[in-house]
Write a protein that holds these residues in place. Structure first.
Motif, PDB file in Angstrom:
ATOM      1  N   VAL A   1      21.926 -14.157  42.800  1.00  0.00           N
ATOM      2  CA  VAL A   1      21.927 -15.495  43.390  1.00  0.00           C
ATOM      3  C   VAL A   1      22.042 -15.330  44.901  1.00  0.00           C
ATOM      4  O   VAL A   1      23.098 -14.948  45.416  1.00  0.00           O
ATOM      5  CB  VAL A   1      23.085 -16.350  42.842  1.00  0.00           C
ATOM      6  CG1 VAL A   1      23.037 -17.749  43.447  1.00  0.00           C
ATOM      7  CG2 VAL A   1      23.026 -16.402  41.321  1.00  0.00           C
TER       8      VAL A   1
ATOM      9  N   GLY B   1      26.440 -13.047  42.999  1.00  0.00           N
ATOM     10  CA  GLY B   1      26.140 -13.873  44.157  1.00  0.00           C
ATOM     11  C   GLY B   1      26.037 -13.000  45.395  1.00  0.00           C
ATOM     12  O   GLY B   1      26.878 -12.110  45.600  1.00  0.00           O
TER      13      GLY B   1
ATOM     14  N   VAL C   1      29.178 -17.150  38.921  1.00  0.00           N
ATOM     15  CA  VAL C   1      28.801 -15.742  39.040  1.00  0.00           C
ATOM     16  C   VAL C   1      29.971 -14.860  38.598  1.00  0.00           C
ATOM     17  O   VAL C   1      31.115 -15.304  38.502  1.00  0.00           O
ATOM     18  CB  VAL C   1      28.384 -15.387  40.485  1.00  0.00           C
ATOM     19  CG1 VAL C   1      27.171 -16.199  40.911  1.00  0.00           C
ATOM     20  CG2 VAL C   1      29.542 -15.586  41.464  1.00  0.00           C
TER      21      VAL C   1
ATOM     22  N   ALA D   1      27.261 -20.578  46.226  1.00  0.00           N
ATOM     23  CA  ALA D   1      26.937 -19.163  46.003  1.00  0.00           C
ATOM     24  C   ALA D   1      27.910 -18.473  45.046  1.00  0.00           C
ATOM     25  O   ALA D   1      27.549 -17.491  44.388  1.00  0.00           O
ATOM     26  CB  ALA D   1      26.902 -18.420  47.323  1.00  0.00           C
ATOM     27  N   MET D   2      29.137 -18.974  44.963  1.00  0.00           N
ATOM     28  CA  MET D   2      30.131 -18.343  44.104  1.00  0.00           C
ATOM     29  C   MET D   2      30.313 -19.076  42.776  1.00  0.00           C
ATOM     30  O   MET D   2      31.168 -18.702  41.974  1.00  0.00           O
ATOM     31  CB  MET D   2      31.474 -18.246  44.837  1.00  0.00           C
ATOM     32  CG  MET D   2      31.454 -17.383  46.079  1.00  0.00           C
ATOM     33  SD  MET D   2      33.103 -17.147  46.786  1.00  0.00           S
ATOM     34  CE  MET D   2      32.683 -16.446  48.381  1.00  0.00           C
TER      35      MET D   2
ATOM     36  N   ALA E   1      22.121 -16.484  48.795  1.00  0.00           N
ATOM     37  CA  ALA E   1      22.473 -17.622  49.649  1.00  0.00           C
ATOM     38  C   ALA E   1      22.529 -17.177  51.098  1.00  0.00           C
ATOM     39  O   ALA E   1      22.857 -16.021  51.397  1.00  0.00           O
ATOM     40  CB  ALA E   1      23.813 -18.205  49.229  1.00  0.00           C
TER      41      ALA E   1
ATOM     42  N   ARG F   1      25.813 -11.888  36.541  1.00  0.00           N
ATOM     43  CA  ARG F   1      25.211 -12.623  37.657  1.00  0.00           C
ATOM     44  C   ARG F   1      26.008 -12.281  38.925  1.00  0.00           C
ATOM     45  O   ARG F   1      27.233 -12.372  38.941  1.00  0.00           O
ATOM     46  CB  ARG F   1      25.245 -14.130  37.431  1.00  0.00           C
ATOM     47  CG  ARG F   1      24.463 -14.607  36.231  1.00  0.00           C
ATOM     48  CD  ARG F   1      24.558 -16.123  36.093  1.00  0.00           C
ATOM     49  NE  ARG F   1      23.697 -16.817  37.070  1.00  0.00           N
ATOM     50  CZ  ARG F   1      24.125 -17.725  37.937  1.00  0.00           C
ATOM     51  NH1 ARG F   1      25.410 -18.027  38.014  1.00  0.00           N
ATOM     52  NH2 ARG F   1      23.276 -18.323  38.760  1.00  0.00           N
TER      53      ARG F   1
ATOM     54  N   VAL G   1      30.661 -11.204  43.713  1.00  0.00           N
ATOM     55  CA  VAL G   1      29.948 -11.627  44.921  1.00  0.00           C
ATOM     56  C   VAL G   1      29.822 -10.457  45.882  1.00  0.00           C
ATOM     57  O   VAL G   1      30.731  -9.611  45.980  1.00  0.00           O
ATOM     58  CB  VAL G   1      30.667 -12.819  45.607  1.00  0.00           C
ATOM     59  CG1 VAL G   1      32.050 -12.417  46.107  1.00  0.00           C
ATOM     60  CG2 VAL G   1      29.828 -13.374  46.748  1.00  0.00           C
TER      61      VAL G   1
END
Length: 330
Positions: free
Chosen positions: A29, A4, A60, A56-57, A31, A2, A63
């Motif tokens: 994800v 972010g 995950v 957002a973090m 944001a 995943r 990022v």
């Protein structure tokens, strides 16, 4: 995994699509400070979901930071504290002090960071770098790198961009360091604002050039203009004892030859998306590989600092009309 993604603007939306296309990415994800914009971008993805900036973090594996420049430092520090491998668009910041603050946090945490200097993933530029490395001790004589934009950016952006060297030619600075494997010793920069008085009024120039003295003896020339009437013209040329090489020449190069019989480009590059399509794809693939422990970043946070130092030296040279040595800039 995943991933972010912070920032759903123009460049963030592109990175979202590229992340979504990676087989190893299970979910992106998205944001943004504008939640509605995050939703719009997430809905264009096959494996996208929108989230708030503050989450957002959460949960995950890594990022990607594609938000406005003034937010990069804090997001990088937060990602480092969370132990997250990170992709970050350039620059970390427009000043050395805040850039150093982020770098210290990253180094303390020991996380990997890939900076968005996508030219290091351009196939032709990488091929030039490989040829230079393979030549061993045969140092390049001269490198020429240019960024000629088709249109100047909006004046409101110019006012907060940091100037043509920190905003635009920092890519050329990074490319020169990358292909030569050398560091900059001194710079002599000049500039003019002859075509766009509003840029001059904002304290910037619309045309700039710099001569760089490199640590291994190579000379480098940079040029940047905010208006190229033919299109988006980014080229790199390297002259060595063994070869004369270029990246950016081809049927889509935004330049017209007046040699007899020469044909003008029918469809020249008009933006950086098209010119560096392959580079952006390779860059995001490299980021995903880095998160999976299968690759190391071609451009790190320390490269971002070194590039910004050179850009700052160019600014000082431009303002004072003299050669500036890197020892003067810290």
């Amino acid at each position: 995994m995943r991933i972010g993604l912070i920032g759903a603007g123009r460049i963030g939306a592109m990175h979202a699509r590229l992340l979504d296309a990676q087989p190893d990415v299970a979910e992106v994800v998205v944001a943004d400070v504008d939640p509605a914009r995050a939703v719009v971008v997430a809905e264009t993805l096959t494996r996208g979901v929108a989230a708030g900036i503050e989450t957002a973090m959460d949960g995950v594996d890594a990022v990607a930071i594609a938000s406005s420049t003034d937010t990069h430092v804090e997001y990088l520090i937060a990602a480092a504290k969370a132990g997250l491998p990170t992709f970050c668009e350039k620059p970390i910041a427009l000043d050395l002090e805040n850039t150093r603050r982020a770098i210290d946090a990253i180094d303390d945490a020991g996380v990997s960071v890939l900076m968005g200097f996508q030219r290091r993933y351009d196939p032709a530029i990488r091929a030039i770098r490989d040829r230079v490395v393979a030549s061993g001790s045969r140092v390049p004589y001269l490198v020429r790198s240019q960024t000629h934009d088709p249109e100047p950016p909006p004046i409101d952006y110019v006012k907060v961009s940091g100037g043509i060297f920190r905003d635009c030619l920092i890519h050329d600075i990074d490319a020169v360091r990358y292909v030569t494997g050398q560091e900059v010793v001194s710079v002599r920069a000049i500039g003019a604002a002859t075509g766009f008085p509003e840029i001059a009024a904002a304290g910037d120039v619309d045309s700039a050039a710099a001569l760089l003295e490199m640590s291994g003896g190579t000379l480098a020339q940079l040029s940047g203009i905010r208006h190229d009437p033919v299109g988006y013209d980014v080229r790199l040329e390297v002259f060595t004892p063994d070869a004369a090489m270029s990246a950016g020449w081809g049927d889509a190069a935004a330049i017209v030859s007046l040699e007899p019989g020469a044909v003008a480009p029918a469809d020249p590059f008009t933006n950086f998306w098209d010119r560096f399509d392959a580079a952006y794809k390779a860059e995001i693939a490299a980021f995903v590989a880095m998160v999976g422990g299968k690759a190391t970043p071609a451009a790190t946070h320390h490269d971002a600092y070194a590039d910004l130092q050179v850009a700052a030296a160019c600014d000082l040279s431009l303002s004072e009309g003299r050669t500036v040595y890197m020892s003067e800039v810290s």
